[in-house]
Design an enzyme around this catalytic site. Structure first.
Site, short mmCIF file in Angstrom:
data_model
loop_
_atom_site.label_atom_id
_atom_site.label_comp_id
_atom_site.label_asym_id
_atom_site.label_seq_id
_atom_site.Cartn_x
_atom_site.Cartn_y
_atom_site.Cartn_z
N LYS A 75 0.81 -1.22 0.00
CA LYS A 75 0.00 0.00 0.00
C LYS A 75 0.85 1.27 0.00
O LYS A 75 0.40 2.32 -0.45
CB LYS A 75 -0.94 0.04 1.21
CG LYS A 75 -2.09 -0.94 1.16
CD LYS A 75 -3.22 -0.43 0.30
CE LYS A 75 -4.55 -1.14 0.52
NZ LYS A 75 -4.55 -2.56 0.76
N SER A 114 -8.87 1.69 8.17
CA SER A 114 -8.38 1.22 9.46
C SER A 114 -7.26 0.23 9.21
O SER A 114 -6.77 -0.42 10.12
CB SER A 114 -9.51 0.58 10.25
OG SER A 114 -10.15 -0.38 9.47
N GLU A 130 -9.34 -14.39 -4.40
CA GLU A 130 -10.18 -13.79 -3.36
C GLU A 130 -10.49 -14.83 -2.28
O GLU A 130 -10.44 -16.03 -2.54
CB GLU A 130 -11.53 -13.38 -3.95
CG GLU A 130 -11.53 -12.08 -4.71
CD GLU A 130 -12.92 -11.73 -5.21
OE1 GLU A 130 -13.30 -10.56 -5.07
OE2 GLU A 130 -13.62 -12.61 -5.74
N GLY A 155 -15.71 -13.92 0.26
CA GLY A 155 -15.84 -12.57 -0.31
C GLY A 155 -15.51 -12.56 -1.78
O GLY A 155 -14.60 -11.86 -2.22
N ASP A 183 -16.86 -11.29 -4.44
CA ASP A 183 -17.59 -10.31 -5.26
C ASP A 183 -16.88 -10.05 -6.59
O ASP A 183 -17.53 -9.82 -7.61
CB ASP A 183 -17.77 -9.00 -4.50
CG ASP A 183 -16.44 -8.35 -4.17
OD1 ASP A 183 -15.77 -8.86 -3.26
OD2 ASP A 183 -16.06 -7.36 -4.82
N SER A 236 1.25 -9.91 -0.50
CA SER A 236 0.89 -8.49 -0.46
C SER A 236 1.22 -7.77 0.84
O SER A 236 1.40 -6.55 0.85
CB SER A 236 -0.60 -8.33 -0.77
OG SER A 236 -1.38 -9.04 0.16
C1 LIG Z 1 -5.24 -3.61 0.60
C2 LIG Z 1 -4.66 -4.97 0.64
C3 LIG Z 1 -5.03 -5.95 -0.30
C4 LIG Z 1 -6.08 -5.69 -1.36
O1 LIG Z 1 -5.67 -4.71 -2.27
P1 LIG Z 1 -6.69 -4.06 -3.32
O2 LIG Z 1 -5.88 -3.06 -4.05
O3 LIG Z 1 -7.81 -3.44 -2.53
O4 LIG Z 1 -7.21 -5.16 -4.17
C5 LIG Z 1 -4.40 -7.17 -0.25
N1 LIG Z 1 -3.46 -7.46 0.68
C6 LIG Z 1 -3.08 -6.55 1.60
C7 LIG Z 1 -2.05 -6.93 2.59
C8 LIG Z 1 -3.66 -5.27 1.62
O5 LIG Z 1 -3.27 -4.38 2.53
#
Ligand SMILES: *Cc1c(COP(=O)(O)O)cnc(C)c1O
Length: 329
Positions: A62, A87, A213, A217, A219, A313
């Site tokens: 992020k 949050s 996903e 969830g 969607d 991620s």
């Molecule tokens: C925000 C987040 C996601 C999802 O990312 P999107 O861009 O909303 O699809 C996945 N893994 C982590 C660790 C995140 O912080």
């Protein structure tokens, strides 16, 4: 067949935007390691390349999108500050990016958000405004604070500069690995996957991008199959970063164009992947961060014999809940 994506409308970000984001992030975001595991390859029959965004600054990808979005604002606008609702990891990414760029950051968080997250966000110098999610209208509050301060609202995924920033994760991955057959990326609102797909199709023509996903969830999967954005109730899953109820107005058309399929994994499969990363690769990965890898481990899409990029991620989990999840399995 190769699909070099061309922007369908002028509003959609393109690969050139990901390249510009990479130039802005150079020397500021960590160029996270790409790890491999002979055990994971033996388990799956694939060559897996893990892009470790759990080792990114503030613990998740992020930071890339938040920094790129704030850095892209015109100087005068920037000085009036930025606002976000979050949050989770977007709050911390915005707070850190604002601190580095000298831009005031205000984060609106529900007052029942975990204290650790509120403190972490304040720790990066952001002002946190708490609201009651049951009695207060979040959007109205956001508009009011933005108007009072002249600040810019930066959403967590449905923003071209956020998407372009997130795409730098896949750009770095493929720069290192060379062409891939498959790229697995988790999705909540779809900012990460739509940015990564821009980079993947440009740098590795013919690659298939598959989204992952949580089962509860799905969607995005429903939306891709229906050809329109399907909104669901906030799903119950341990993958809290993917609890978004719907894809965005920008991410959905990008996903429709550039993502071949979306598959799902169960919470139990996420925990198995968390255990694998901790035991075998010495990596602490949060449940949402395990989605893409869990799809490969549980063969939710064919990976045998393929060169597969896997985006990990994020790694933001408190150790008590991490241990509780692993002990219960
Ligand atoms: C925000 C987040 C996601 C999802 O990312 P999107 O861009 O909303 O699809 C996945 N893994 C982590 C660790 C995140 O912080």
């Amino acid at each position: 067949m190769t699909t070099m994506p061309q922007p369908a409308t002028p509003d959609l970000p393109a690969f050139a935007d990901v390249e510009r984001a990479a130039a802005r992030l150079k020397g500021i975001a960590i160029r996270t390691p790409v790890m491999t595991s002979r055990t994971a390859d033996a388990m799956t029959g694939a060559s897996l390349f893990f892009k470790c965004e759990n080792l990114q600054r503030m613990g998740a990808f992020k930071f890339r999108g938040a920094y790129n979005a704030i850095a892209s604002l015109p100087e005068a606008t920037r000085q009036r500050g930025v606002i976000a609702f979050s949050s989770g990891n977007h709050a911390q990414g915005m707070a850190l990016a604002g601190q580095l760029l000298g831009v005031p950051v205000t984060i609106l968080m529900p007052k029942d958000a975990p204290v650790a997250k509120i403190e972490a966000t304040r720790g990066y110098g952001a002002e946190v405004i708490l609201f009651d999610r049951y009695s207060q209208d979040r959007e109205a509050l956001g508009r009011q604070v933005a108007a009072e301060r002249g600040a810019s609202l930066i959403p967590p995924f449905d923003h071209p500069d956020v998407i372009a920033g997130q795409g730098t994760a896949a750009l770095e991955l493929i720069e290192e690995t060379g062409p891939l057959d498959l790229l697995l990326v988790c999705l909540g609102g779809g900012g990460l996957i739509s940015g990564c797909a821009l980079a993947a199709h440009a740098l590795s023509p013919g690659v298939k991008v598959i989204g992952v996903e949580p089962e509860a969830g799905n969607d995005g999967q429903q939306s891709l199959r229906a050809g329109r954005i399907i909104k669901i109730e906030v799903p119950k899953t341990i993958a809290d970063g993917a609890q978004t109820p719907a894809l965005g107005q920008i991410t959905f058309p990008l996903i429709q164009r550039d993502v071949a399929d979306i598959v799902t994994v169960s919470d139990a499969e996420l925990v198995a992947a968390m255990r694998f990363f901790a035991e075998r690769m010495k990596l602490v990965v949060e449940p949402t961060g395990c989605l893409a890898a869990a799809a490969a481990f549980a063969a939710k899409t064919p990976v045998k014999g393929l060169r597969v990029g896997v985006i990990i991620s994020g790694g933001n989990t408190d150790l008590a809940s991490f241990c509780r999840l692993l002990a219960a399995a």
